[in-house]
Each structure stands twice: as structure tokens, then as C-alpha cells.
Design an enzyme around this catalytic site. Structure first.
Site, PDB file in Angstrom:
ATOM      1  N   SER A  87       0.845  -1.202   0.000  1.00  0.00           N
ATOM      2  CA  SER A  87       0.000   0.000   0.000  1.00  0.00           C
ATOM      3  C   SER A  87       0.871   1.238   0.000  1.00  0.00           C
ATOM      4  O   SER A  87       2.028   1.194   0.426  1.00  0.00           O
ATOM      5  CB  SER A  87      -0.877   0.009   1.254  1.00  0.00           C
ATOM      6  OG  SER A  87      -1.547   1.244   1.391  1.00  0.00           O
TER       7      SER A  87
ATOM      8  N   TYR B 284      -2.154  -1.252  10.797  1.00  0.00           N
ATOM      9  CA  TYR B 284      -2.211  -1.658   9.382  1.00  0.00           C
ATOM     10  C   TYR B 284      -1.021  -1.120   8.600  1.00  0.00           C
ATOM     11  O   TYR B 284      -0.369  -1.870   7.854  1.00  0.00           O
ATOM     12  CB  TYR B 284      -3.516  -1.143   8.775  1.00  0.00           C
ATOM     13  CG  TYR B 284      -3.626  -1.315   7.281  1.00  0.00           C
ATOM     14  CD1 TYR B 284      -4.050  -2.521   6.720  1.00  0.00           C
ATOM     15  CD2 TYR B 284      -3.340  -0.259   6.408  1.00  0.00           C
ATOM     16  CE1 TYR B 284      -4.169  -2.674   5.346  1.00  0.00           C
ATOM     17  CE2 TYR B 284      -3.457  -0.407   5.035  1.00  0.00           C
ATOM     18  CZ  TYR B 284      -3.875  -1.616   4.507  1.00  0.00           C
ATOM     19  OH  TYR B 284      -3.988  -1.754   3.145  1.00  0.00           O
TER      20      TYR B 284
HETATM   21  P1  NAD Z   1     -11.211  -6.704   0.065  1.00  0.00           P
HETATM   22  O1  NAD Z   1     -11.985  -6.620   1.300  1.00  0.00           O
HETATM   23  O2  NAD Z   1     -11.946  -6.890  -1.203  1.00  0.00           O
HETATM   24  O3  NAD Z   1     -10.115  -7.848   0.138  1.00  0.00           O
HETATM   25  C1  NAD Z   1      -9.490  -8.233   1.329  1.00  0.00           C
HETATM   26  C2  NAD Z   1      -9.688  -9.730   1.461  1.00  0.00           C
HETATM   27  O4  NAD Z   1      -8.877 -10.198   2.517  1.00  0.00           O
HETATM   28  C3  NAD Z   1     -11.095 -10.150   1.793  1.00  0.00           C
HETATM   29  O5  NAD Z   1     -11.859 -10.356   0.629  1.00  0.00           O
HETATM   30  C4  NAD Z   1     -10.879 -11.446   2.565  1.00  0.00           C
HETATM   31  O6  NAD Z   1     -11.158 -12.550   1.753  1.00  0.00           O
HETATM   32  C5  NAD Z   1      -9.402 -11.440   2.889  1.00  0.00           C
HETATM   33  N1  NAD Z   1      -9.143 -11.686   4.303  1.00  0.00           N
HETATM   34  C6  NAD Z   1      -9.083 -10.794   5.314  1.00  0.00           C
HETATM   35  N2  NAD Z   1      -8.807 -11.438   6.455  1.00  0.00           N
HETATM   36  C7  NAD Z   1      -8.698 -12.756   6.163  1.00  0.00           C
HETATM   37  C8  NAD Z   1      -8.425 -13.917   6.938  1.00  0.00           C
HETATM   38  N3  NAD Z   1      -8.196 -13.860   8.265  1.00  0.00           N
HETATM   39  N4  NAD Z   1      -8.405 -15.113   6.293  1.00  0.00           N
HETATM   40  C9  NAD Z   1      -8.642 -15.190   4.966  1.00  0.00           C
HETATM   41  N5  NAD Z   1      -8.899 -14.123   4.195  1.00  0.00           N
HETATM   42  C10 NAD Z   1      -8.911 -12.920   4.794  1.00  0.00           C
HETATM   43  O7  NAD Z   1     -10.350  -5.368   0.007  1.00  0.00           O
HETATM   44  P2  NAD Z   1      -9.114  -4.930  -0.909  1.00  0.00           P
HETATM   45  O8  NAD Z   1      -9.009  -3.489  -0.678  1.00  0.00           O
HETATM   46  O9  NAD Z   1      -9.211  -5.448  -2.281  1.00  0.00           O
HETATM   47  O10 NAD Z   1      -7.887  -5.602  -0.182  1.00  0.00           O
HETATM   48  C11 NAD Z   1      -6.902  -6.358  -0.858  1.00  0.00           C
HETATM   49  C12 NAD Z   1      -5.531  -5.888  -0.441  1.00  0.00           C
HETATM   50  O11 NAD Z   1      -5.353  -4.554  -0.882  1.00  0.00           O
HETATM   51  C13 NAD Z   1      -5.310  -5.874   1.055  1.00  0.00           C
HETATM   52  O12 NAD Z   1      -4.026  -6.398   1.345  1.00  0.00           O
HETATM   53  C14 NAD Z   1      -5.343  -4.398   1.386  1.00  0.00           C
HETATM   54  O13 NAD Z   1      -4.576  -4.113   2.516  1.00  0.00           O
HETATM   55  C15 NAD Z   1      -4.735  -3.812   0.147  1.00  0.00           C
HETATM   56  N6  NAD Z   1      -4.972  -2.385  -0.076  1.00  0.00           N
HETATM   57  C16 NAD Z   1      -6.228  -1.894  -0.210  1.00  0.00           C
HETATM   58  C17 NAD Z   1      -6.399  -0.543  -0.434  1.00  0.00           C
HETATM   59  C18 NAD Z   1      -7.776   0.057  -0.623  1.00  0.00           C
HETATM   60  O14 NAD Z   1      -7.903   1.290  -0.603  1.00  0.00           O
HETATM   61  N7  NAD Z   1      -8.815  -0.721  -0.805  1.00  0.00           N
HETATM   62  C19 NAD Z   1      -5.305   0.307  -0.532  1.00  0.00           C
HETATM   63  C20 NAD Z   1      -4.027  -0.230  -0.390  1.00  0.00           C
HETATM   64  C21 NAD Z   1      -3.872  -1.576  -0.163  1.00  0.00           C
END
Ligand code: NAD
Ligand code: MG
Length: 296
Positions: free
Chosen positions: A188, A201
Site C-alpha cells: 500500500s 495496518y
Molecule cells: P477486500 O476486502 O476486497 O479484500 C481483502 C480480502 O482479505 C477479503 O476479501 C478477505 O477474503 C481477505 N481476508 C481478510 N482477512 C482474512 C483472513 N483472516 N483469512 C482469509 N482471508 C482474509 O479489500 P481490498 O481493498 O481489495 O484488499 C486487498 C488488499 O489490498 C489488502 O491487502 C489491502 O490491505 C490492500 N490495499 C487496499 C487498499 C484500498 O484502498 N482498498 C489500498 C491499499 C492496499
């Protein structure tokens, strides 16, 4: 082939203000308003990953789902991991992978458990008949105004999901990865420019960026590449299930020069590029996508 229409990136996708909305963690993409775009209707493959076998954690929604759709349409068989509560989102992804003519393997389970992480890799290898792309994308993000609001249990939850799980998964996967394979971590912009409400985080994302760089050096001699993707604010369930305050959510992405959040599909091509063998000189890299603010 018809020329592609020029699209203004500023107005291509929804802009704030957004409706106030919250879901119980981990949230479902299918219940978000507006619905996130994971490339369901738009992503076109061109055989860049033909015959590859990929495991994607958090493959039910968000960036993981966008990567799963793109990988399948590029010719890869795909195993996705997700939480049992996300079965509905996961089944939509399974159907999309199958519609692309590829094998889909659905493996629900909680990544905070080391034994499960090992089983996940074994099930993916068995289901796909091998493994050559590992995407550690699942993540836990909860907003807390103060460090005093973060319990040891919450802190541990974030660390287990974001740091331990990739460690356990990579250790289990490594014996299966042949030269030419790759590992991708979702990090991120928080790794280098943390916001005050994401104390726990943000440090896990600094750790992710760091493991990408150290492991890339360690595994290059084995012919295995390790890279990261650093998103900015992206419209995903993580944000509406405790990842952001309602105030932040209603103006989500509005502070970026682009004036809007990114959609998961806008990062799909990065996950493909980092996995494709034509990108073979890239290792230890972190590719960003953040609407003009933030650094990878
Ligand atoms: P999202 O909620 O669609 O995806 C996150 C996924 O993590 C969930 O769908 C879930 O299946 C999984 N997860 C969480 N805890 C878990 C556990 N204990 N066991 C199994 N699965 C688990 O959201 P996203 O934003 O697509 O997140 C994906 C990645 O992107 C993450 O690593 C997040 O930190 C990163 N990210 C997101 C953003 C944003 O703004 N959305 C920005 C930077 C980084
Ligand atoms: Mg999800």
C-alpha cells in the site's frame, strides 16, 4: 480491430460524495453502492498467462477478484482463498473463472491459522496440478483514531493476517515453485505515507514492501521473482467494513489529484504484468496505482 475510445481517467469511474454505508466485516462487494468494477465486463485477455497456475488470497473481492478475473482471461487456472462469510462473492468469481474456460478452485478458510495456510497451498497445488503464481493479497484494515483504541487482540489480528499469513504461505509454496514462477504481495501507499488512523495496518504494509525487496534478492538466484502492488484509495469491501470512517468513506478518493477512488479493475493489468514472463527483469519492485497522490 476498431480503435479504442479515449477515456478521461478523471470521469471514467464514480467520484465522491458517496452514500454513507457500512457492512459487518469482512463485507461483500455485491452489497456496495456503487458496485465496484473488477473488470467483469471489461477485462480482455491476450494469452499472457496461458497455462499458468495461480493462487490468490482474498480472491473473492477487491484487487484479488480483479486479478483472478484477469488471470483467468489471460489463460491461467486460478485458486482463490477467502473467508467462509464471503462465499457469495467467491462463487461469482468461480463462475467468472469458469466462463473464461479455466479451472477454478475455491478454498475458504482463515489465514490467521498456520495449519490452514499450509493446507491452502497443498489444496491449491492438488486442485491446479501445480503452482507458479502466488498472490498474497488478503488483508485486514480497521480504522482506529488512537493507538489507545487498538487492543492487543486487534493488533495481533492485523499482524497475523497481513504479515504471518504471507510468511506461512510462501514457506509452504516455495518447494513447488519452479524457475519462472513469481510471488506478488499487495502492499500500500500506507507503507511509506501512513495515515494517523491506521497505526497497526500501515506498519504491516511497510513490512510487506520490505519482504518483497528482501525475498526478491533471496529468490532471484532460484529464478523466482517477487514484486509488490501498492494501491492508493480503492473502492473495495475492506473500506466499508471498518477500514475507513464514514466521513472518510463519503469523500473517498476525493483528496487525490484524480478526485476519485480507484476501481479494482484499474490495477488488474499490474498484477498481470508482474506475473507475465515478458516482465522477467522486474523483481523486488513495487508498482503503484494511487490517482496521483502517494508513493509506492
Ligand atoms: P477486500 O476486502 O476486497 O479484500 C481483502 C480480502 O482479505 C477479503 O476479501 C478477505 O477474503 C481477505 N481476508 C481478510 N482477512 C482474512 C483472513 N483472516 N483469512 C482469509 N482471508 C482474509 O479489500 P481490498 O481493498 O481489495 O484488499 C486487498 C488488499 O489490498 C489488502 O491487502 C489491502 O490491505 C490492500 N490495499 C487496499 C487498499 C484500498 O484502498 N482498498 C489500498 C491499499 C492496499
Ligand atoms: Mg472479500
Amino acid at each position: 480491430m476498431a480503435p479504442l475510445k479515449l477515456e478521461d481517467p478523471k470521469t471514467k469511474y464514480p467520484q465522491p460524495p458517496f452514500k454513507s454505508q457500512s457492512q459487518p466485516w469482512p463485507g461483500l462487494a455485491g452489497k456496495m453502492d456503487p458496485a465496484p468494477d473488477h473488470g467483469e465486463k471489461s477485462y480482455k485477455g491476450s494469452g499472457r498467462l496461458l497455462g499458468r497456475k495461480a493462487l490468490i488470497t482474498g480472491g473473492d473481492s477487491g484487487m484479488g477478484r480483479a486479478a483472478a478475473i484477469a488471470y483467468a482471461r489471460e489463460g491461467a487456472d486460478v485458486a482463490i482463498n477467502y473467508l467462509p462469510a464471503e462465499e457469495q462473492d467467491a462463487q461469482e468469481v468461480v463462475a467468472l473463472i469458469k466462463a473464461a474456460g479455466r479451472k477454478a478452485v475455491a478454498i475458504p478458510g482463515d489465514l490467521r491459522d498456520e495449519t490452514f495456510c499450509k493446507q491452502l497451498v497443498e489444496k491449491a497445488v492438488a486442485g491446479l496440478g501445480g503452482l507458479d503464481i502466488v498472490v498474497n493479497n488478503a488483508g485486514r484494515q480497521q480504522t482506529h483514531a488512537s493507538i489507545l483504541d487498538i487492543t492487543t487482540e486487534q493488533f495481533d489480528w492485523t499482524m497475523k493476517t497481513n504479515i504471518y499469513a504471507p510468511f506461512w504461505i510462501i514457506r509452504a509454496a516455495l518447494p513447488h515453485l519452479q524457475p519462472g514462477s513469481c510471488i506478488i504481495g499487495t502492499t500500500s501507499e500506507q507503507a511509506t505515507d501512513p495515515t494517523p488512523d491506521l497505526y497497526d495496518y500501515a506498519q504491516t504494509k511497510a513490512a510487506t514492501t520490505n519482504y518483497v525487496r528482501s525475498l526478491a534478492k533471496q529468490l532471484a538466484p532460484k529464478g523466482i521473482r517477487v514484486n509488490g502492488v501498492a494501491p492508493g484509495p480503492i473502492w473495495t469491501p475492506l473500506q466499508v467494513s471498518g477500514g475507513a470512517t464514514q466521513e472518510k468513506l463519503m469523500q473517498f478518493g476525493g483528496q487525490t489529484p484524480m478526485g476519485r477512488p480507484g476501481q479494482p479493475v484499474e490495477l488488474a493489468g499490474i498484477y498481470v504484468q508482474l506475473a507475465a514472463s515478458d516482465g522477467s527483469y522486474a523483481t523486488g519492485q513495487v508498482y503503484g496505482s494511487s490517482g496521483g497522490a502517494g508513493m509506492p
